[in-house]
Design an enzyme around this catalytic site. Structure first.
Site, short mmCIF file in Angstrom:
data_model
loop_
_atom_site.label_atom_id
_atom_site.label_comp_id
_atom_site.label_asym_id
_atom_site.label_seq_id
_atom_site.Cartn_x
_atom_site.Cartn_y
_atom_site.Cartn_z
N GLU A 69 -23.37 -63.95 -13.82
CA GLU A 69 -23.21 -63.02 -12.69
C GLU A 69 -22.03 -63.36 -11.80
OE1 GLU A 69 -26.01 -64.38 -13.67
OE2 GLU A 69 -27.55 -62.82 -13.95
N PHE A 131 -42.30 -64.64 -8.59
CA PHE A 131 -41.38 -65.04 -9.65
C PHE A 131 -39.98 -64.44 -9.40
CE2 PHE A 131 -39.50 -64.18 -13.91
CZ PHE A 131 -39.25 -65.51 -14.24
N GLN A 132 -38.99 -65.30 -9.41
CA GLN A 132 -37.58 -64.93 -9.20
C GLN A 132 -37.35 -64.22 -7.88
OE1 GLN A 132 -36.15 -63.08 -12.89
NE2 GLN A 132 -35.63 -65.15 -13.59
N LYS A 181 -38.31 -53.63 -6.39
CA LYS A 181 -38.61 -52.96 -7.66
C LYS A 181 -39.42 -51.68 -7.42
CE LYS A 181 -39.84 -54.10 -12.38
NZ LYS A 181 -40.25 -55.16 -13.30
N MET A 498 -3.97 -79.98 -9.29
CA MET A 498 -3.70 -79.93 -7.84
C MET A 498 -4.39 -81.10 -7.13
SD MET A 498 -2.06 -78.58 -5.50
CE MET A 498 -1.51 -76.89 -5.54
C1 LIG Z 1 -4.24 -73.99 -3.69
C2 LIG Z 1 -3.86 -72.98 -2.63
C3 LIG Z 1 -2.66 -73.09 -1.97
C4 LIG Z 1 -2.26 -72.13 -1.05
N1 LIG Z 1 -1.02 -72.22 -0.48
C5 LIG Z 1 -0.56 -71.19 0.25
C6 LIG Z 1 0.80 -71.16 0.72
O1 LIG Z 1 1.58 -72.07 0.47
N2 LIG Z 1 1.21 -70.08 1.42
C7 LIG Z 1 0.36 -69.02 1.69
O2 LIG Z 1 0.80 -68.04 2.28
N3 LIG Z 1 -0.91 -69.05 1.29
C8 LIG Z 1 -1.39 -70.08 0.57
N4 LIG Z 1 -2.69 -70.05 0.12
C9 LIG Z 1 -3.54 -68.90 0.49
C10 LIG Z 1 -4.14 -69.05 1.87
O3 LIG Z 1 -5.21 -69.94 1.82
C11 LIG Z 1 -4.59 -67.68 2.42
O4 LIG Z 1 -5.49 -67.11 1.53
C12 LIG Z 1 -3.44 -66.70 2.62
O5 LIG Z 1 -2.38 -67.30 3.32
C13 LIG Z 1 -3.94 -65.49 3.39
O6 LIG Z 1 -2.97 -64.49 3.40
P1 LIG Z 1 -3.10 -63.24 4.36
O7 LIG Z 1 -3.32 -63.72 5.74
O8 LIG Z 1 -1.93 -62.38 4.07
O9 LIG Z 1 -4.36 -62.46 3.73
P2 LIG Z 1 -5.89 -62.32 4.22
O10 LIG Z 1 -6.52 -63.62 4.37
O11 LIG Z 1 -6.49 -61.35 3.27
O12 LIG Z 1 -5.76 -61.66 5.64
C14 LIG Z 1 -5.28 -60.35 5.77
C15 LIG Z 1 -5.30 -59.97 7.23
O13 LIG Z 1 -4.87 -58.62 7.30
C16 LIG Z 1 -5.79 -57.89 8.10
N5 LIG Z 1 -5.84 -56.51 7.62
C17 LIG Z 1 -6.55 -56.01 6.60
N6 LIG Z 1 -6.36 -54.68 6.50
C18 LIG Z 1 -5.51 -54.35 7.47
C19 LIG Z 1 -4.94 -53.09 7.90
N7 LIG Z 1 -5.24 -51.95 7.29
N8 LIG Z 1 -4.09 -53.11 8.95
C20 LIG Z 1 -3.80 -54.27 9.61
N9 LIG Z 1 -4.33 -55.47 9.28
C21 LIG Z 1 -5.16 -55.50 8.20
C22 LIG Z 1 -7.13 -58.59 7.93
O14 LIG Z 1 -7.98 -58.34 9.02
C23 LIG Z 1 -6.70 -60.05 7.83
O15 LIG Z 1 -6.63 -60.67 9.08
C24 LIG Z 1 -3.11 -71.04 -0.76
C25 LIG Z 1 -4.35 -70.94 -1.40
C26 LIG Z 1 -4.72 -71.89 -2.35
C27 LIG Z 1 -6.03 -71.73 -3.05
C1 LIG Z 2 -14.95 -74.02 -7.73
C2 LIG Z 2 -13.96 -75.02 -7.25
N1 LIG Z 2 -14.20 -76.34 -7.35
C3 LIG Z 2 -13.28 -77.24 -6.93
C4 LIG Z 2 -12.09 -76.85 -6.40
C5 LIG Z 2 -11.06 -77.86 -5.90
N2 LIG Z 2 -9.82 -77.74 -6.70
C6 LIG Z 2 -8.75 -77.06 -6.28
S1 LIG Z 2 -7.50 -77.04 -7.39
C7 LIG Z 2 -8.36 -77.99 -8.46
C8 LIG Z 2 -7.79 -78.39 -9.78
C9 LIG Z 2 -7.57 -77.26 -10.70
O1 LIG Z 2 -7.31 -77.77 -11.98
P1 LIG Z 2 -6.80 -76.83 -13.13
O2 LIG Z 2 -7.67 -75.65 -13.25
O3 LIG Z 2 -6.59 -77.62 -14.37
O4 LIG Z 2 -5.41 -76.29 -12.56
P2 LIG Z 2 -4.07 -77.14 -12.25
O5 LIG Z 2 -4.12 -77.54 -10.82
O6 LIG Z 2 -4.06 -78.32 -13.17
O7 LIG Z 2 -2.96 -76.18 -12.52
C10 LIG Z 2 -9.63 -78.31 -7.93
C11 LIG Z 2 -10.63 -79.17 -8.62
C12 LIG Z 2 -11.89 -75.45 -6.28
N3 LIG Z 2 -10.79 -74.94 -5.73
N4 LIG Z 2 -12.81 -74.57 -6.74
#
Ligand SMILES: Cc1cc2nc3c(=O)[nH]c(=O)nc-3n(C[C@H](O)[C@H](O)[C@H](O)COP(=O)(O)OP(=O)(O)OC[C@H]3O[C@@H](n4cnc5c(N)ncnc54)[C@H](O)[C@@H]3O)c2cc1C
Ligand SMILES: Cc1ncc(C[n+]2csc(CCOP(=O)(O)OP(=O)(O)O)c2C)c(N)n1
Ligand SMILES: [Mg+2]
Length: 596
Positions: A69, A131-132, A181, A498
């Site tokens: 799911e 159940f569930q 249900k 990472m």
């Molecule tokens: C491993 C990892 C590394 C990351 N590194 C980076 C990085 O280096 N740089 C980076 O940028 N991000 C990075 N991120 C992502 C980061 O964590 C955020 O998810 C991202 O920056 C959010 O972008 P956002 O604010 O544009 O989007 P969202 O979080 O989706 O926010 C969007 C905003 O827009 C608003 N909005 C929605 N609809 C409308 C509308 N119609 N009009 C006006 N406003 C609206 C919402 O209310 C919200 O506040 C990383 C994520 C991971 C997993």
């Molecule tokens: C469900 C979940 N568990 C743990 C993490 C923490 N985490 C972030 S990146 C990462 C490693 C990802 O490894 P891989 O999928 O091999 O990608 P790579 O970074 O090697 O490109 C982990 C464990 C996460 N983001 N999501």
């Protein structure tokens, strides 16, 4: 195949919509979904939702049977991100419902419109540990925009219609409808029109004040070093054209968040690239030097700002945002324009004159930024010659080049996600589907199934790490059962890369629990009936990517990349935006043990 698998006796889509008709609760579920324009749902059956499954054959809705799911929720999410429509996931009570939780939280953190429908035990048994039985509305309260527990047949249609409205209106998000249900089995008159949701009442703060617009226009007119920060809200409001007009008219460069990539064309001369923790160095420098930030539909996530104490100290901030609770949450706004981005910009643009007509000349600022780009390119792996090794950055660059950038890329979470963001240049919104806020490993494969279902004519690529891929790899069977042409690129570095990178930089290279044994992904794919190849050198990339693109069915490529490469630049947690760790200049590529 069961004998009833093809026995759909679907009625015309609008069969029940125009005249009030007596239906069972289960039929009402589907009839309401049809009325909301739903054509595809993703789910997994079980006892408490069985009446709903039993009624499915009468309605023109395609159901994708998932393998877990969590996959259903990510598929609904990927469907929504790729199409802009509401994605729908269905599950049974108890473990079915709890398995949705990670997917719901993923959608919540990234503001994705989604409706989840779960079955629950009969209303008389609620609260008896039947159940569930699980209190899924209680469990999902903090990770849904709203949720409903429905125990009366006549409440089903109004609740589902309201759920669709809530999911899509204002700041989008996931909504859950839990239906007992007995409510599914009861009968009621289905009256689609009468079940109309309460009119959407925008938040009272959603009023763009004239003086705010005037103030913003004045700041924009007077700025010498402005930067537009474009986020996910640009795509959600469909404001691509307005942002482009603002940028071009005022010659303001545009930096994008991870979720904003594609909202402003990568090839546009004013596009700077991604900001933040793994953003381009020149982008972060430009933000730190800016005298004005125009934040458009982005929420100043901590991955974007680095430490707030030193963030863009020289800049005034205009924050255009639909959710009032985002204003001044992380970064104080000098002018807050609360409303739909496109509508706000449409009001703002007539107040801003173009360069050469009283507007400012931004050429000196653009020149400064461009100069810092030149300095940065010496750190860039993309410019290094083919050394016979395979680097993930090269794979992403080649994938972009070979596909002409005209594909939907669905990434997982980790280093490969950042390399995709840096080296696959997105021209259009909704072409990068990625989990930003929750950073959910296991997202890519199921989300790609949703994206391909929503956009069957688009080329769809999964880009996943060897770790994350294994979290939801069971959905390979779903791809086969649904006969979907999805290409899968596994960036296989033998590590939870990472996390290994963080251990390298901040934990003395103590690679505790990050080396990763994986199955032979080629054989795994083949066991599912999916064609697959392994790639070890850069010279093979083009041939195999083209083989994948031409193959009639799904195709998996296991890219065996350098094991200990890192994503640069990187802002350590707690550091300022300009305090980036850069790729070492002299010896830019780390050697694997085999190379020594
Ligand atoms: C491993 C990892 C590394 C990351 N590194 C980076 C990085 O280096 N740089 C980076 O940028 N991000 C990075 N991120 C992502 C980061 O964590 C955020 O998810 C991202 O920056 C959010 O972008 P956002 O604010 O544009 O989007 P969202 O979080 O989706 O926010 C969007 C905003 O827009 C608003 N909005 C929605 N609809 C409308 C509308 N119609 N009009 C006006 N406003 C609206 C919402 O209310 C919200 O506040 C990383 C994520 C991971 C997993
Ligand atoms: C469900 C979940 N568990 C743990 C993490 C923490 N985490 C972030 S990146 C990462 C490693 C990802 O490894 P891989 O999928 O091999 O990608 P790579 O970074 O090697 O490109 C982990 C464990 C996460 N983001 N999501
Ligand atoms: Mg890995």
């Amino acid at each position: 195949m069961g004998k009833n698998a093809n026995a759909k006796t679907a009625q015309p889509a609008d069969a029940h919509l125009n005249t009030p008709t007596p239906l069972t609760g289960s039929e009402i579920v589907w009839a309401t979904l049809v009325g909301e324009g739903v054509t595809d749902v993703f789910g997994y059956p079980g006892g408490a939702i069985l009446p709903v499954y039993d009624a499915l054959r009468k309605f023109p809705i395609h159901h994708t049977l998932v393998r877990h799911e969590q996959g259903a929720a990510h598929m609904a999410d990927g469907y929504a991100r790729a199409s802009g429509k509401v994605g729908v996931a269905i599950a049974t009570s108890g473990p079915g419902a709890t398995n949705l939780v990670t997917g719901i939280a993923t959608a919540m953190l990234d503001s994705i419109p989604m409706v989840c429908i779960t079955g629950n035990v009969s209303s008389k048994l609620l609260g008896s540990d039947a159940f569930q039985e699980v209190d899924i509305t209680g469990i999902t309260l903090p990770i849904t925009k709203h949720n409903f527990l429905i125990s009366r047949t006549e409440d089903i249609a109004p609740a589902i219609r309201q759920a669709f409205q809530i999911a899509q209106s204002g700041r989008p998000g996931p909504v859950l409808v839990d239906i007992t249900k007995d409510a599914q089995q009861g009968k009621a008159t289905f009256d689609f029109a009468a079940a109309q949701p309460k009119p959407y009442r925008p938040h009272p703060m959603l009023k763009v004040e004239k003086h705010g617009l005037e103030h913003a226009a004045e700041l924009i007119r007077n700025a010498r070093r402005p930067v537009i920060l474009a986020g996910h809200g640009v795509a959600e409001s469909g404001a691509m054209e307005q942002v482009r007009t603002l940028a071009e008219r005022t010659q303001t460069p545009v930096a994008l968040t991870l979720l904003g990539l594609g909202c402003f064309p990568a090839s546009h001369p004013l596009n700077l690239g991604m900001m933040g923790m793994h953003g381009e160095a020149w982008v972060n420098h430009a933000i730190q030097e800016a005298d004005l930030l125009i934040a458009c539909g982005m929420r100043f996530d901590d991955r974007v700002t680095g430490t707030l104490a030193t963030y863009a100290q020289k800049a005034k901030k205009i924050h255009i945002e639909i959710d009032p609770s985002e204003i001044n949450k992380n970064v104080k706004a000098d002018v807050a324009l609360v409303g739909d981005l496109r509508e706000v910009l449409e009001e703002l643009l007539p107040r801003i004159s173009s360069r050469g007509q009283g507007g400012r000349d931004g050429s000196a600022w653009l020149k400064t930024i461009n100069n810092s780009k030149g300095e940065c390119s010496v750190h860039d792996i993309e410019n290094l010659p083919d050394s016979g090794h395979l680097y993930a950055a090269h794979v992403m660059h080649d994938l972009w080049r070979i596909t002409g950038g005209d594909a939907i890329v669905v990434t997982d979470v980790g280093q490969h996600q950042m390399w995709e963001a840096q080296y696959f240049h997105h021209e259009k919104p909704r072409t990068l589907v990625t989990s930003g806020g929750l950073g959910t490993m296991g997202f890519a494969l199921p989300a790609a199934i949703g994206a391909k279902t929503a956009c069957p004519d688009k080329e769809v690529w999964v880009v996943a790490g060897d770790g994350g891929f294994q979290m939801t790899a069971a959905e390979l069977s779903t791809i086969v059962q649904e006969k979907l042409k999805i290409n899968i690129a596994i960036v296989n570095n033998g590590y939870l890369g990472m996390v290994r990178q963080w251990q390298e930089f901040f934990y003395d290279r103590n690679y505790e629990s990050t080396p990763l044994i994986s199955p032979d992904f080629v054989k795994l794919a083949e066991a599912h009936g999916i064609a697959a190849r392994a790639v070890r050198t850069r010279s093979e990339v083009e041939t195999v990517v083209n083989e994948a693109r031409k193959a009639p069915g799904a195709f998996l490529i296991n890219f065996l990349v350098e094991k200990e490469d890192s994503v640069y630049p990187m802002i350590p947690v707690g550091a300022a935006l300009h305090e980036m760790i850069r790729r070492p200049e002299k010896d830019p590529l780390l050697e694997t043990p085999e190379d020594e």
